[in-house]
Design a protein around this motif. Structure first.
Motif, PDB file in Angstrom:
ATOM      1  N   PHE A   1      -4.531  -3.895  -8.752  1.00 52.04           N
ATOM      2  CA  PHE A   1      -4.450  -2.610  -9.444  1.00 52.04           C
ATOM      3  C   PHE A   1      -4.990  -2.791 -10.862  1.00 52.04           C
ATOM      4  O   PHE A   1      -4.777  -3.834 -11.482  1.00 52.04           O
ATOM      5  CB  PHE A   1      -2.994  -2.143  -9.548  1.00 52.04           C
TER       6      PHE A   1
ATOM      7  N   ARG B   1      -3.190  -7.579  -3.303  1.00 54.92           N
ATOM      8  CA  ARG B   1      -3.312  -6.178  -3.673  1.00 54.92           C
ATOM      9  C   ARG B   1      -3.545  -6.173  -5.176  1.00 54.92           C
ATOM     10  O   ARG B   1      -2.817  -6.801  -5.937  1.00 54.92           O
ATOM     11  CB  ARG B   1      -2.066  -5.365  -3.320  1.00 54.92           C
TER      12      ARG B   1
ATOM     13  N   ASP C   1       0.819  -1.217   0.000  1.00 59.18           N
ATOM     14  CA  ASP C   1       0.000   0.000   0.000  1.00 59.18           C
ATOM     15  C   ASP C   1       0.853   1.268   0.000  1.00 59.18           C
ATOM     16  O   ASP C   1       0.399   2.315  -0.470  1.00 59.18           O
ATOM     17  CB  ASP C   1      -0.955   0.006   1.202  1.00 59.18           C
TER      18      ASP C   1
ATOM     19  N   ASN D   1       1.186   2.897  -3.506  1.00 57.91           N
ATOM     20  CA  ASN D   1      -0.009   3.284  -4.265  1.00 57.91           C
ATOM     21  C   ASN D   1       0.198   4.557  -5.085  1.00 57.91           C
ATOM     22  O   ASN D   1      -0.197   4.605  -6.258  1.00 57.91           O
ATOM     23  CB  ASN D   1      -1.220   3.430  -3.356  1.00 57.91           C
ATOM     24  N   HIS D   2       0.811   5.581  -4.503  1.00 57.35           N
ATOM     25  CA  HIS D   2       0.990   6.838  -5.250  1.00 57.35           C
ATOM     26  C   HIS D   2       1.895   6.652  -6.460  1.00 57.35           C
ATOM     27  O   HIS D   2       1.632   7.211  -7.526  1.00 57.35           O
ATOM     28  CB  HIS D   2       1.513   7.944  -4.331  1.00 57.35           C
TER      29      HIS D   2
ATOM     30  N   PRO E   1      -5.329   1.840  -7.610  1.00 59.99           N
ATOM     31  CA  PRO E   1      -5.239   0.844  -6.539  1.00 59.99           C
ATOM     32  C   PRO E   1      -6.632   0.445  -6.067  1.00 59.99           C
ATOM     33  O   PRO E   1      -7.491   1.294  -5.846  1.00 59.99           O
ATOM     34  CB  PRO E   1      -4.490   1.569  -5.415  1.00 59.99           C
TER      35      PRO E   1
END
Length: 172
Positions: free
Chosen positions: A90, A88, A65, A68-69, A78
């Protein structure tokens, strides 16, 4: 409403995977142990939705996490676990998706499940062809109904998965 599209296999999918995997590996860095091309675009000759599925295997899923950016900066949205615990997920491309990224921590049984399914289809082109034919028929029947498309291939996909796991156990 998004149109469901299934196209014939493209040699470009391998190159698209390689390029995108490198971008992701630059971001995630040493947290990635391996990156696999999964899904129908990873099986030579198989008709597929033209979306590249990428499966990075990571050391610690909880750390993902924090990237994410950086993933947003290269076009990904995300989605967190997106319904599957300890994953996770995307997406890239919005309504015209081009890539899905499914990240799992090393040791997660989903990794083996994805790889066994892919490898089984690679070794059994007749089964891959049957699967591709079904997908092509379903997309003609349900061009704007992704749920019906997915539901329509569920039974055959489950059968292939069971067969693939038996095959895999036999080669251990």
């Amino acid at each position: 409403m998004r149109k469901v599209e299934v196209v014939t296999y493209s040699e470009d999918w391998k190159k698209d995977f390689d390029e995108e995997a490198m971008r992701i590996e630059k971001i995630i860095g040493s947290e990635i142990i391996a990156t696999h091309h999964i899904g129908s675009t990873s099986v030579n000759g198989l008709s597929a939705k033209p979306i590249i599925d990428i499966m990075p295997v990571v050391r610690d899923i909880k750390k993902i996490d924090t990237f994410n950016h950086a993933m947003i900066a290269i076009g990904y949205e995300p989605k967190g676990e997106n319904g599957l615990p300890d994953r996770r997920y995307f997406q890239k491309g919005g309504d015209n998706r081009t890539h899905h990224v499914h990240m799992y921590e090393i040791g997660n049984p989903e990794i083996e499940r994805h790889l066994v399914f892919r490898d089984f289809l690679r070794v059994h082109p007749n089964i891959a062809e049957k699967y591709g034919d079904l997908k092509e028929a379903l997309v003609k029947k349900f061009p704007y109904d992704i749920e019906s498309y997915i539901s329509g291939k569920e039974q055959l996909a489950s059968e292939i998965e069971r067969e693939a796991l038996e095959w895999y156990k036999g080669i251990d």
